[in-house]
Structures are given as structure tokens and as C-alpha cells.
Design a protein around this motif. Structure first.
Motif, PDB file in Angstrom:
ATOM      1  N   GLU A 169       0.828  -1.203   0.000  1.00 44.38           N
ATOM      2  CA  GLU A 169       0.000   0.000   0.000  1.00 44.38           C
ATOM      3  C   GLU A 169       0.868   1.261   0.000  1.00 44.38           C
ATOM      4  O   GLU A 169       0.535   2.241  -0.675  1.00 44.38           O
ATOM      5  CB  GLU A 169      -0.912  -0.002   1.229  1.00 44.38           C
ATOM      6  CG  GLU A 169      -2.000  -1.065   1.164  1.00 44.38           C
ATOM      7  CD  GLU A 169      -2.837  -1.105   2.430  1.00 44.38           C
ATOM      8  OE1 GLU A 169      -2.470  -0.392   3.398  1.00 44.38           O
ATOM      9  OE2 GLU A 169      -3.846  -1.833   2.458  1.00 44.38           O
ATOM     10  N   THR A 170       1.972   1.217   0.734  1.00 39.33           N
ATOM     11  CA  THR A 170       2.889   2.364   0.763  1.00 39.33           C
ATOM     12  C   THR A 170       3.503   2.597  -0.608  1.00 39.33           C
ATOM     13  O   THR A 170       3.605   3.740  -1.078  1.00 39.33           O
ATOM     14  CB  THR A 170       3.991   2.134   1.801  1.00 39.33           C
ATOM     15  OG1 THR A 170       3.395   1.949   3.091  1.00 39.33           O
ATOM     16  CG2 THR A 170       4.943   3.321   1.857  1.00 39.33           C
ATOM     17  N   ALA A 172       2.225   1.667  -3.485  1.00 38.01           N
ATOM     18  CA  ALA A 172       1.171   2.160  -4.381  1.00 38.01           C
ATOM     19  C   ALA A 172       0.893   3.641  -4.123  1.00 38.01           C
ATOM     20  O   ALA A 172       0.691   4.427  -5.060  1.00 38.01           O
ATOM     21  CB  ALA A 172      -0.103   1.337  -4.188  1.00 38.01           C
ATOM     22  N   LYS A 173       0.897   4.016  -2.846  1.00 45.98           N
ATOM     23  CA  LYS A 173       0.654   5.416  -2.492  1.00 45.98           C
ATOM     24  C   LYS A 173       1.774   6.308  -3.002  1.00 45.98           C
ATOM     25  O   LYS A 173       1.536   7.391  -3.555  1.00 45.98           O
ATOM     26  CB  LYS A 173       0.524   5.544  -0.972  1.00 45.98           C
ATOM     27  CG  LYS A 173       0.213   6.950  -0.496  1.00 45.98           C
ATOM     28  CD  LYS A 173       0.055   6.988   1.008  1.00 45.98           C
ATOM     29  CE  LYS A 173      -0.247   8.411   1.501  1.00 45.98           C
ATOM     30  NZ  LYS A 173      -0.396   8.457   2.971  1.00 45.98           N
ATOM     31  N   GLU A 174       3.018   5.827  -2.831  1.00 45.37           N
ATOM     32  CA  GLU A 174       4.161   6.613  -3.318  1.00 45.37           C
ATOM     33  C   GLU A 174       4.118   6.745  -4.834  1.00 45.37           C
ATOM     34  O   GLU A 174       4.425   7.810  -5.386  1.00 45.37           O
ATOM     35  CB  GLU A 174       5.461   5.944  -2.877  1.00 45.37           C
ATOM     36  CG  GLU A 174       5.709   6.045  -1.375  1.00 45.37           C
ATOM     37  CD  GLU A 174       6.961   5.313  -0.949  1.00 45.37           C
ATOM     38  OE1 GLU A 174       7.542   4.587  -1.805  1.00 45.37           O
ATOM     39  OE2 GLU A 174       7.370   5.460   0.215  1.00 45.37           O
ATOM     40  N   GLN A 175       3.754   5.632  -5.508  1.00 46.30           N
ATOM     41  CA  GLN A 175       3.654   5.684  -6.965  1.00 46.30           C
ATOM     42  C   GLN A 175       2.569   6.660  -7.397  1.00 46.30           C
ATOM     43  O   GLN A 175       2.756   7.447  -8.347  1.00 46.30           O
ATOM     44  CB  GLN A 175       3.367   4.291  -7.514  1.00 46.30           C
ATOM     45  CG  GLN A 175       3.298   4.253  -9.045  1.00 46.30           C
ATOM     46  CD  GLN A 175       3.058   2.853  -9.564  1.00 46.30           C
ATOM     47  OE1 GLN A 175       2.989   1.893  -8.788  1.00 46.30           O
ATOM     48  NE2 GLN A 175       2.922   2.728 -10.872  1.00 46.30           N
ATOM     49  N   ALA A 176       1.425   6.632  -6.692  1.00 40.62           N
ATOM     50  CA  ALA A 176       0.336   7.555  -7.022  1.00 40.62           C
ATOM     51  C   ALA A 176       0.770   9.000  -6.794  1.00 40.62           C
ATOM     52  O   ALA A 176       0.444   9.890  -7.596  1.00 40.62           O
ATOM     53  CB  ALA A 176      -0.891   7.231  -6.174  1.00 40.62           C
ATOM     54  N   GLN A 177       1.509   9.212  -5.696  1.00 41.72           N
ATOM     55  CA  GLN A 177       1.997  10.565  -5.429  1.00 41.72           C
ATOM     56  C   GLN A 177       2.972  11.015  -6.506  1.00 41.72           C
ATOM     57  O   GLN A 177       2.926  12.174  -6.957  1.00 41.72           O
ATOM     58  CB  GLN A 177       2.666  10.601  -4.050  1.00 41.72           C
ATOM     59  CG  GLN A 177       1.703  10.468  -2.888  1.00 41.72           C
ATOM     60  CD  GLN A 177       2.404  10.398  -1.554  1.00 41.72           C
ATOM     61  OE1 GLN A 177       3.604  10.106  -1.468  1.00 41.72           O
ATOM     62  NE2 GLN A 177       1.663  10.670  -0.484  1.00 41.72           N
ATOM     63  N   GLN A 178       3.847  10.089  -6.919  1.00 40.45           N
ATOM     64  CA  GLN A 178       4.803  10.425  -7.974  1.00 40.45           C
ATOM     65  C   GLN A 178       4.082  10.740  -9.290  1.00 40.45           C
ATOM     66  O   GLN A 178       4.458  11.684 -10.001  1.00 40.45           O
ATOM     67  CB  GLN A 178       5.789   9.269  -8.163  1.00 40.45           C
ATOM     68  CG  GLN A 178       6.729   9.052  -6.976  1.00 40.45           C
ATOM     69  CD  GLN A 178       7.579   7.813  -7.144  1.00 40.45           C
ATOM     70  OE1 GLN A 178       7.445   7.067  -8.120  1.00 40.45           O
ATOM     71  NE2 GLN A 178       8.462   7.577  -6.182  1.00 40.45           N
ATOM     72  N   GLU A 179       3.065   9.922  -9.581  1.00 40.36           N
ATOM     73  CA  GLU A 179       2.302  10.166 -10.805  1.00 40.36           C
ATOM     74  C   GLU A 179       1.561  11.494 -10.730  1.00 40.36           C
ATOM     75  O   GLU A 179       1.466  12.223 -11.737  1.00 40.36           O
ATOM     76  CB  GLU A 179       1.319   9.015 -11.038  1.00 40.36           C
ATOM     77  CG  GLU A 179       1.997   7.691 -11.381  1.00 40.36           C
ATOM     78  CD  GLU A 179       1.008   6.554 -11.490  1.00 40.36           C
ATOM     79  OE1 GLU A 179      -0.182   6.785 -11.161  1.00 40.36           O
ATOM     80  OE2 GLU A 179       1.398   5.443 -11.898  1.00 40.36           O
ATOM     81  N   THR A 180       1.041  11.802  -9.527  1.00 39.09           N
ATOM     82  CA  THR A 180       0.344  13.083  -9.360  1.00 39.09           C
ATOM     83  C   THR A 180       1.296  14.241  -9.542  1.00 39.09           C
ATOM     84  O   THR A 180       0.982  15.239 -10.222  1.00 39.09           O
ATOM     85  CB  THR A 180      -0.297  13.150  -7.957  1.00 39.09           C
ATOM     86  OG1 THR A 180      -1.231  12.087  -7.823  1.00 39.09           O
ATOM     87  CG2 THR A 180      -0.990  14.477  -7.748  1.00 39.09           C
TER      88      THR A 180
END
Length: 287
Positions: A169-170, A172-180
Motif C-alpha cells: 500500500e505504501t 502504491a501510495k508513493e507511486q500515485a503521489q509520484q504520478e500526481t
């Protein structure tokens, strides 16, 4: 003559009396010796029984102590402590077995002796019952020890799975933040080019046909001629020219052209949102 017979008769009576007294004395002495031996044997038996009783109750205290150690191990899997408790229980169990064998021997000895003491018989039975209770207590503790190990292993598995889930989950969250962040950076990326009229035409940014209007970015152009920037950080663009013209279609009310101390033109962006609203490309002509 008559006097002589009387004396002989008295002597015989005295001799018989002395012989009977000696026999009774011998029998009494033997009985006293037997009673004394039985008394010593009974005392020794009682002493042994008391010592054994003390050891059995000491074993009960030891079991209670191991129970406290087992249930105070804590949340974590303390392997050394569990091994210590397991070994201590095995030692206590061995001592109980030895005491049980000794009680059986004493019970048989009591039955075969002439000392049929109901108190001693009852005491031996009570001590045997205590040993059985302690055996059951040890069995329960050993079962709890095994159950605790199973529960700890299950908890460790759950913790490992939770850690993996948290890690996923961390990530995925970091990846989502990077994508954002990447998307936000891409949305705020702008390009500007500064050049003379000839340079701009040469790189395809301006195109003017004979008797036609000048077209901006209508065909193929050299994208490497542009400078890449972030519109959130660009508030002004200085030049080394005293003439400046904006060819791109940026709203006129979103910028102004000023001069610096050297008299060179500076493009000052007054409304960044409006300035870049129509296109991310800015073309400036200097002469």
C-alpha cells in the motif's frame, strides 16, 4: 529331722520363685527392645514422610513459579524463556515421578509392618493425590506452552502479512503521489523561445508567405529551440535587446513589457494563469 525338711522346702520354693522372676524379666526386656525398635522405625518412617511431604509441596511452589514465567513471557516470541520453562517442567516432572515411587515403597512398607497407623496411611494417600494434581497442572502448562507457541507463530504470520500489505500500500501510495506530481509538473510545463525574426523563421516558429500574414507554429518547427520552464516559477523573462515583440497568442492584459536599468526589455507576467491559458508556448522576437 523335721526342721531339716522344712528348710529344704523353703529353699526349693525360693529357687522356683527366682527362676520365674528371671524368665519374666527376660520376656519384658525382649518386649522393651522390640518396642524400642518399633519406635525408632516409626520415628524414622515419620521423618522420611515429613521430608517427602516438604519436597512435594516445594514442587507445587516450583510449578506455580513456572506458571508465572509462562504467562509473563509477553507478546513477543521469547524462545529462550519458553525453552527454560519447558526444561524446568521436565525436571519437576522427573522429581514427582521419583516421589511417587518412594511413596509406593513407603506404603508397601507400612502395610507389611505391624505399625498399622491410619494417620500415616491417610497422609500417604493425600500426598499421592497432590502428586496427581501436580501432574495434571504440568500437563496443562505444557499444553498452554504449545498453544502459546502456535498462537505466536500465527501472530507472526499475520504481522508479516500485514507488513507486506502495508509495504504494498505504501508503494502504491508513493507511486500515485509520484504520478500526481509528474502530472502536475507536466501541466505546468511551458516553453519559450527568444530570437530574431530570422532565427525564429529558420527554426519554423514563424512562417510568412509572399503578401500573406505571418503564421506562428503552423508547420513543423524545431522544438529543441525552446527553453523548458515551469510557469509556477516564471514571473518575468529578461532579454538583451531594446526591442521586444510577443508573437504567441498570450492575452495582452496578462503581461506587460518593461525595461531594466540598462534599458533592455523585460517581459513581466502579471497574470500567470491567464498568460498561459491559451498555449504553453511563448515566442518572443528581439532585434
Amino acid at each position: 529331722m523335721k526342721k531339716t525338711f522344712i528348710c529344704l522346702g523353703l529353699g526349693a520354693l525360693l529357687l522356683a520363685s527366682c527362676s520365674g522372676n528371671q524368665k519374666q524379666l527376660d520376656e519384658d526386656s525382649q518386649r522393651i527392645a522390640q518396642l524400642s525398635a518399633e519406635y525408632q522405625e516409626a520415628n524414622s518412617f515419620n521423618d522420611s514422610l515429613m521430608l517427602l511431604m516438604g519436597d512435594i509441596y516445594t514442587g507445587l511452589d516450583s510449578i506455580n513459579q513456572q506458571e508465572g514465567l509462562l504467562y509473563n513471557i509477553g507478546q513477543g516470541d521469547n524462545v529462550d524463556r519458553r525453552q527454560e520453562v519447558r526444561q524446568n517442567l521436565a525436571n519437576i516432572k522427573a522429581r514427582l515421578n521419583a516421589n511417587r515411587a518412594l511413596l509406593d515403597k513407603m506404603e508397601a512398607q507400612l502395610k507389611n509392618s505391624n505399625n498399622q497407623n491410619s494417620v500415616l496411611t491417610k497422609t500417604i494417600a493425600q500426598l499421592k493425590a497432590h502428586i496427581e494434581q501436580q501432574d495434571q497442572k504440568i500437563a496443562q502448562l505444557e499444553n498452554d506452552l504449545s498453544s502459546a507457541r502456535g498462537q505466536i507463530e500465527q501472530l507472526n504470520t499475520q504481522v508479516a502479512e500485514t507488513q507486506e500489505q502495508v509495504k504494498a500500500e505504501t508503494a502504491a501510495k508513493e507511486q500515485a503521489q509520484q504520478e500526481t506530481v509528474a502530472a502536475e509538473n507536466a501541466a505546468n510545463t511551458v516553453y519559450y523561445a527568444i530570437g530574431t525574426n530570422k532565427e525564429l523563421k529558420k527554426n519554423g516558429l514563424l512562417e510568412k508567405k509572399f503578401l500573406g500574414a505571418t503564421k506562428v507554429l503552423q508547420g513543423d518547427f524545431n522544438s529543441s529551440y525552446f527553453t523548458k520552464g515551469d510557469r509556477r516559477n516564471i514571473t518575468s523573462i529578461p532579454t538583451q535587446s531594446k526591442k521586444l515583440k510577443v508573437w504567441s497568442n498570450n492575452p495582452k492584459n496578462s503581461y506587460e513589457i518593461t525595461e531594466n536599468a540598462q534599458g533592455y526589455k523585460v517581459l513581466k507576467i502579471t497574470d500567470p494563469a491567464a498568460f498561459w491559458s491559451l498555449s504553453p508556448y511563448l515566442i518572443l522576437q528581439v532585434d
